[in-house]
Design a protein around this motif. Sequence first.
Motif, PDB file in Angstrom:
ATOM      1  N   UNK A  24       0.828  -1.206   0.000  1.00  0.00           N
ATOM      2  CA  UNK A  24       0.000   0.000   0.000  1.00  0.00           C
ATOM      3  C   UNK A  24       0.864   1.258   0.000  1.00  0.00           C
ATOM      4  N   UNK A  25       1.949   1.221   0.749  1.00  0.00           N
ATOM      5  CA  UNK A  25       2.858   2.377   0.796  1.00  0.00           C
ATOM      6  C   UNK A  25       3.523   2.608  -0.558  1.00  0.00           C
ATOM      7  N   UNK A  26       3.991   1.537  -1.185  1.00  0.00           N
ATOM      8  CA  UNK A  26       4.640   1.667  -2.495  1.00  0.00           C
ATOM      9  C   UNK A  26       3.680   2.244  -3.528  1.00  0.00           C
ATOM     10  N   UNK A  27       2.458   1.734  -3.543  1.00  0.00           N
ATOM     11  CA  UNK A  27       1.468   2.229  -4.512  1.00  0.00           C
ATOM     12  C   UNK A  27       1.158   3.704  -4.254  1.00  0.00           C
ATOM     13  N   UNK A  28       1.057   4.084  -2.999  1.00  0.00           N
ATOM     14  CA  UNK A  28       0.776   5.494  -2.694  1.00  0.00           C
ATOM     15  C   UNK A  28       1.944   6.389  -3.103  1.00  0.00           C
ATOM     16  N   UNK A  29       3.167   5.936  -2.870  1.00  0.00           N
ATOM     17  CA  UNK A  29       4.325   6.723  -3.299  1.00  0.00           C
ATOM     18  C   UNK A  29       4.379   6.844  -4.819  1.00  0.00           C
ATOM     19  N   UNK A  30       4.030   5.778  -5.528  1.00  0.00           N
ATOM     20  CA  UNK A  30       3.941   5.857  -6.987  1.00  0.00           C
ATOM     21  C   UNK A  30       2.851   6.837  -7.414  1.00  0.00           C
ATOM     22  N   UNK A  31       1.797   6.901  -6.638  1.00  0.00           N
ATOM     23  CA  UNK A  31       0.734   7.880  -6.921  1.00  0.00           C
ATOM     24  C   UNK A  31       1.288   9.302  -6.820  1.00  0.00           C
ATOM     25  N   UNK A  32       2.057   9.565  -5.767  1.00  0.00           N
ATOM     26  CA  UNK A  32       2.646  10.894  -5.620  1.00  0.00           C
ATOM     27  C   UNK A  32       3.635  11.180  -6.754  1.00  0.00           C
ATOM     28  N   UNK A  33       4.395  10.170  -7.160  1.00  0.00           N
ATOM     29  CA  UNK A  33       5.343  10.347  -8.259  1.00  0.00           C
ATOM     30  C   UNK A  33       4.614  10.624  -9.570  1.00  0.00           C
ATOM     31  N   UNK A  34       3.468   9.988  -9.752  1.00  0.00           N
ATOM     32  CA  UNK A  34       2.670  10.255 -10.952  1.00  0.00           C
ATOM     33  C   UNK A  34       2.172  11.691 -10.965  1.00  0.00           C
ATOM     34  N   UNK A  35       1.808  12.189  -9.808  1.00  0.00           N
ATOM     35  CA  UNK A  35       1.410  13.598  -9.718  1.00  0.00           C
ATOM     36  C   UNK A  35       2.561  14.511 -10.150  1.00  0.00           C
ATOM     37  N   UNK A  36       3.760  14.139  -9.746  1.00  0.00           N
ATOM     38  CA  UNK A  36       4.920  14.956 -10.112  1.00  0.00           C
ATOM     39  C   UNK A  36       5.176  14.888 -11.608  1.00  0.00           C
ATOM     40  N   UNK A  37       5.058  13.689 -12.199  1.00  0.00           N
ATOM     41  CA  UNK A  37       5.255  13.551 -13.632  1.00  0.00           C
ATOM     42  C   UNK A  37       4.239  14.380 -14.415  1.00  0.00           C
ATOM     43  N   UNK A  38       3.020  14.436 -13.902  1.00  0.00           N
ATOM     44  CA  UNK A  38       1.971  15.187 -14.589  1.00  0.00           C
ATOM     45  C   UNK A  38       1.983  16.666 -14.235  1.00  0.00           C
ATOM     46  N   UNK A  39       2.971  17.090 -13.435  1.00  0.00           N
ATOM     47  CA  UNK A  39       3.075  18.490 -13.018  1.00  0.00           C
ATOM     48  C   UNK A  39       1.817  18.944 -12.291  1.00  0.00           C
ATOM     49  N   UNK A  40       1.288  18.064 -11.475  1.00  0.00           N
ATOM     50  CA  UNK A  40       0.099  18.368 -10.679  1.00  0.00           C
ATOM     51  C   UNK A  40       0.494  18.342  -9.216  1.00  0.00           C
ATOM     52  N   UNK A  41       0.127  19.374  -8.488  1.00  0.00           N
ATOM     53  CA  UNK A  41       0.410  19.393  -7.064  1.00  0.00           C
ATOM     54  C   UNK A  41      -0.490  18.436  -6.303  1.00  0.00           C
ATOM     55  N   UNK A  42      -0.248  18.313  -5.017  1.00  0.00           N
ATOM     56  CA  UNK A  42      -1.080  17.455  -4.196  1.00  0.00           C
ATOM     57  C   UNK A  42      -2.492  18.012  -4.121  1.00  0.00           C
ATOM     58  N   UNK A  43      -3.453  17.179  -4.443  1.00  0.00           N
ATOM     59  CA  UNK A  43      -4.854  17.562  -4.353  1.00  0.00           C
ATOM     60  C   UNK A  43      -5.432  17.047  -3.042  1.00  0.00           C
ATOM     61  N   UNK A  44      -6.661  17.443  -2.773  1.00  0.00           N
ATOM     62  CA  UNK A  44      -7.287  17.081  -1.508  1.00  0.00           C
ATOM     63  C   UNK A  44      -7.379  15.572  -1.342  1.00  0.00           C
ATOM     64  N   UNK A  45      -7.717  14.859  -2.424  1.00  0.00           N
ATOM     65  CA  UNK A  45      -7.847  13.407  -2.309  1.00  0.00           C
ATOM     66  C   UNK A  45      -6.509  12.734  -1.991  1.00  0.00           C
ATOM     67  N   UNK A  46      -5.398  13.329  -2.457  1.00  0.00           N
ATOM     68  CA  UNK A  46      -4.078  12.772  -2.147  1.00  0.00           C
ATOM     69  C   UNK A  46      -3.745  12.928  -0.660  1.00  0.00           C
ATOM     70  N   UNK A  47      -4.072  14.091  -0.103  1.00  0.00           N
ATOM     71  CA  UNK A  47      -3.807  14.335   1.313  1.00  0.00           C
ATOM     72  C   UNK A  47      -4.646  13.417   2.185  1.00  0.00           C
TER      73      UNK A  47
END
Length: 369
Positions: A24-47
């Motif tokens: 679960x931690x790895x998948x969540x970190x990949x989610x944050x990395x995907x946000x970075x690749x897409x040049x999208x900041x952290x959204x409410x659902x990510x927090x």
Amino acid sequence: MAAEHNTYWKNVVTIVPIVGASIATIVYLLRLYSRRLAAVGLLLEDVLMGIGLIISYCATAFVVQTAFNGVGLSVASLPPDRRERIQFGSWMIQKFWAPSMAFVKISIVVFLKRLLGSVRVFSIVSNCLIVFIAVWAITALLVNTFQCIPVQYYYDKTLKGHCMKGQVKFFQAMGSIALVEDIIILCLPIPIVWRLQMVFRQKLAVTLVFSLGALVCIFSFMRLIEFRNFVLTDLASSSAKESIWTCLELDVAIICGSLPLLKPLVQGFLGKVKSGVSRDRSQPSTNTKLHSSRTTNDGFRQISDQHRKWAGSKNATTIATQSRHSSDVELNAITAHTSVRRDTDGPSDVSSADSVLNREWEHDTISKS
């Protein structure tokens, strides 16, 4: 035999929750990395998902703590101190399960609302669902905390106190409500997707993405079934399976809620794999019928309900307009010279035909001279 039984459950209750939390931690970190690749900041659902993940660590820690204090053995065979630690671990797991699930579920609903929120019915239902999940989590937390008076009496029976009647039934009720919430979150976007003007393959793909939540329903149902064997007077031997399903339910919910957000990462990986393919073969799609009001950098489109207002004539007008705009883009910076010649055998109804022909003859005379 008792020692072997304890070793088995000790290994299972230790390894399974830790592996689940790690994935679960790895998948969540990949989610944050995907946000970075897409040049999208952290959204409410990510927090919200991150908070749910952190709280789930606490539940996992107390599940592992019970594994090292005789889980799987009869409570009568345990010394008083280990018996109390297992009771305390079970009490603490209850405190973190509901809040963690609430943050994860609200995160998923917020994400779906961002995509489908322009559909009025979905926006209203999702807001009501968020409030309901929050109230459910607060109720579960408070009742789990104060189910015994004093609260320490749940894990320290040497004190004078009492617990409420129907504790197991309350746990089953909270688990049943959690399962209903999972089913609602799973089914809520499906009718809207299948009313969209998309080809069948697109509808099926979107449905499969949203159907990942079915795994959460399965683990939630397995946890609910295990409460039938839950004995409050002997948690050491009756809580092992319930603890495992509790951790897996949390971990799978986090994983399924984060997988759809890995789209930019997957696209980037596929782009590198196909880097040898000529770009001339890649043509932008102009025939999609998925109507959206906004396309975000992470690759998701906010779906609107404008398709309800369209009729046959408006469809044709819209398609023609889209086609014209597409041509304007493709023909940008290109000058086109067009000449039209009309041959007639008889008199023309066009009043300006003679003047046009006279200008052509004059042009030919000048050219010859």
